[in-house]
Design an enzyme around this catalytic site. Structure first.
Site, mmCIF file in Angstrom:
data_model
loop_
_atom_site.group_PDB
_atom_site.id
_atom_site.type_symbol
_atom_site.label_atom_id
_atom_site.label_comp_id
_atom_site.label_asym_id
_atom_site.label_seq_id
_atom_site.Cartn_x
_atom_site.Cartn_y
_atom_site.Cartn_z
ATOM 1 N N ASP B 53 0.991 -1.384 0.331
ATOM 2 C CA ASP B 53 -0.230 -0.053 -0.213
ATOM 3 C C ASP B 53 0.828 0.750 -0.067
ATOM 4 O O ASP B 53 2.405 1.299 0.038
ATOM 5 C CB ASP B 53 -1.058 0.049 1.192
ATOM 6 C CG ASP B 53 -1.962 -0.793 1.353
ATOM 7 O OD1 ASP B 53 -2.498 -1.261 0.183
ATOM 8 O OD2 ASP B 53 -2.837 -1.209 1.760
ATOM 9 N N TYR B 111 7.249 -9.582 7.235
ATOM 10 C CA TYR B 111 7.147 -8.434 6.869
ATOM 11 C C TYR B 111 7.468 -7.934 8.916
ATOM 12 O O TYR B 111 7.098 -8.328 10.020
ATOM 13 C CB TYR B 111 5.312 -8.172 7.202
ATOM 14 C CG TYR B 111 4.661 -8.194 5.920
ATOM 15 C CD1 TYR B 111 4.659 -7.260 5.765
ATOM 16 C CD2 TYR B 111 4.223 -9.599 5.639
ATOM 17 C CE1 TYR B 111 4.064 -7.002 4.689
ATOM 18 C CE2 TYR B 111 3.701 -8.921 4.476
ATOM 19 C CZ TYR B 111 3.334 -8.729 3.555
ATOM 20 O OH TYR B 111 2.691 -8.195 2.241
#
Lengths: 248, 248
Positions: B53, B111
């Site tokens: 994003d 992540y």
């Protein structure tokens, strides 16, 4: 009526330096814009300890301004930080005597310069350090730094663009460098600095670290007092105005 | 003709995310622009391991593309990095078999999420961590993280905006957090992640750290499989796609 001293930090990346300029986004301009709002349209002039160039950062720049308002200091800080953009922050606010001046009362300034000494580029360092890919011998750089400490005429390490007509004599209380992992941190503490002096010194130190000059050259260069001997500066994004000290 | 795999890093701050979009500056767009130049105007499609994003960073995103060119791998890396902007960098280039696919062959993704846990804002962290000023109890957050490890249906921790119609079952090999100074580092390694899953998990962990939920709630929330129970996500700038692993 009172005089207010603020310590401010800023990420210099998106500022066209400190000094106010028409149509440019500057630290000075953003600070006065916030103060204009607080003073309901009345212009309030700020005075910094000195300017910083485009791309140069500050952890502890100091400014002062005068205000007709009586506002608790915590509220000043909150009001300013609410109005300021995200890359400019007021760390502390203090009431100071009428006689205080952010520029003339400085007794010591500290600058730091960061070199990221890696072959591979790091996208997260690009605006916050000078990425330098060649091997550096930190011990000879440390030796060279020591020749700069003390009181000297720093003409050799001043920019040809410098406008100062006065004495080029300054005292460096500390000139040092350390390597931690891939990061080299230079610390310079002094009574004052000539224009581009830190960036010219670091450039010379990188020459020493690569073996292109020997450390004793630095002492000899100082004595020559010739600004044409050096003058290559390292880029601005590694430089931080770290702290400004005043007589208390 | 050959297939090339690249590991790329990017500072997500000035990108409108990964996915190509007309008139927007995206990671996908910048990569294809560079490849277009190398291929003298011939369009070359890239395939990422997945999207990120707006504002999300990558230390090790992976892409692949096919090229008719025979160029040594080192030259590929140099050519791409010469053409790419400063906030996007190719870490490594590898030749891979025709059967390789950057998205379908992923066996593990990692992540990380960074929280800057300080009362005072730090202008240098604003784009690179989530600045969270309230005290957090790291030990209860660590306990809560452990309930997420293993194979679970992560519906509760998926975004209402998710378009995935398939199974919400994923395996987390690691869900952990550590505090070092003012910085909290979350590490998540898993077989795959649902849309916004990491940011929803971190949001829940900050609730736990503030005592607004107890750690066992996390296990109970997992069992409920109801995405309406959570969904508050922490902001994108703390999130880094750290590493993508393929079967070798």
């Amino acid at each position: 009526m009172g005089k207010i001293k603020c310590e401010v930090s800023y990420d210099g990346t998106n500022f066209s330096g400190f000094q106010i300029q028409p149509k440019k986004r500057t630290v000075h301009g953003e600070l006065e814009k916030a103060l204009l709002k607080i003073h309901k349209g009345e212009h309030v002039r700020i005075h910094p300890s000195g300017r910083t160039d485009t791309g140069v950062h500050a952890k502890g720049q100091t400014i002062h301004f005068e205000t007709p308002f009586q506002i608790p200091l915590d509220n000043w800080k909150r009001a300013l930080n609410t109005l300021l953009p995200g890359d400019l922050y007021v760390n502390t606010v203090e009431a100071v005597p009428e006689s205080f001046h952010a520029r003339y009362d400085v007794i010591e300034k500290e600058y730091r310069y960061y070199v990221w000494n890696e072959k591979e580029m790091d996208v997260f360092k690009r605006n916050y350090a000078y990425q330098f890919q060649y091997p550096l011998d930190i011990s000879v750089m440390q030796e060279a730094c020591r020749y700069l400490e003390g009181t000297h005429d720093f003409t050799t390490f001043s920019s040809a663009k410098a406008t100062t007509k006065g004495s080029k004599v300054r005292t460096l209380y500390q000139a040092s460098c350390e390597k931690r992992g891939s990061e080299i941190e230079f610390i310079f503490r002094g009574s004052g600095f000539l224009y581009n002096m830190v960036r010219i010194i670091v450039g010379a130190m990188l020459d020493v670290g690569q073996g292109r000059r020997n450390p004793l050259d630095i002492a000899k260069l100082l004595e020559k007092k010739d600004r044409r001997l050096l003058g290559e500066t390292v880029p601005p994004q590694g430089l931080y105005l770290w702290k400004v000290t005043y007589k208390s």
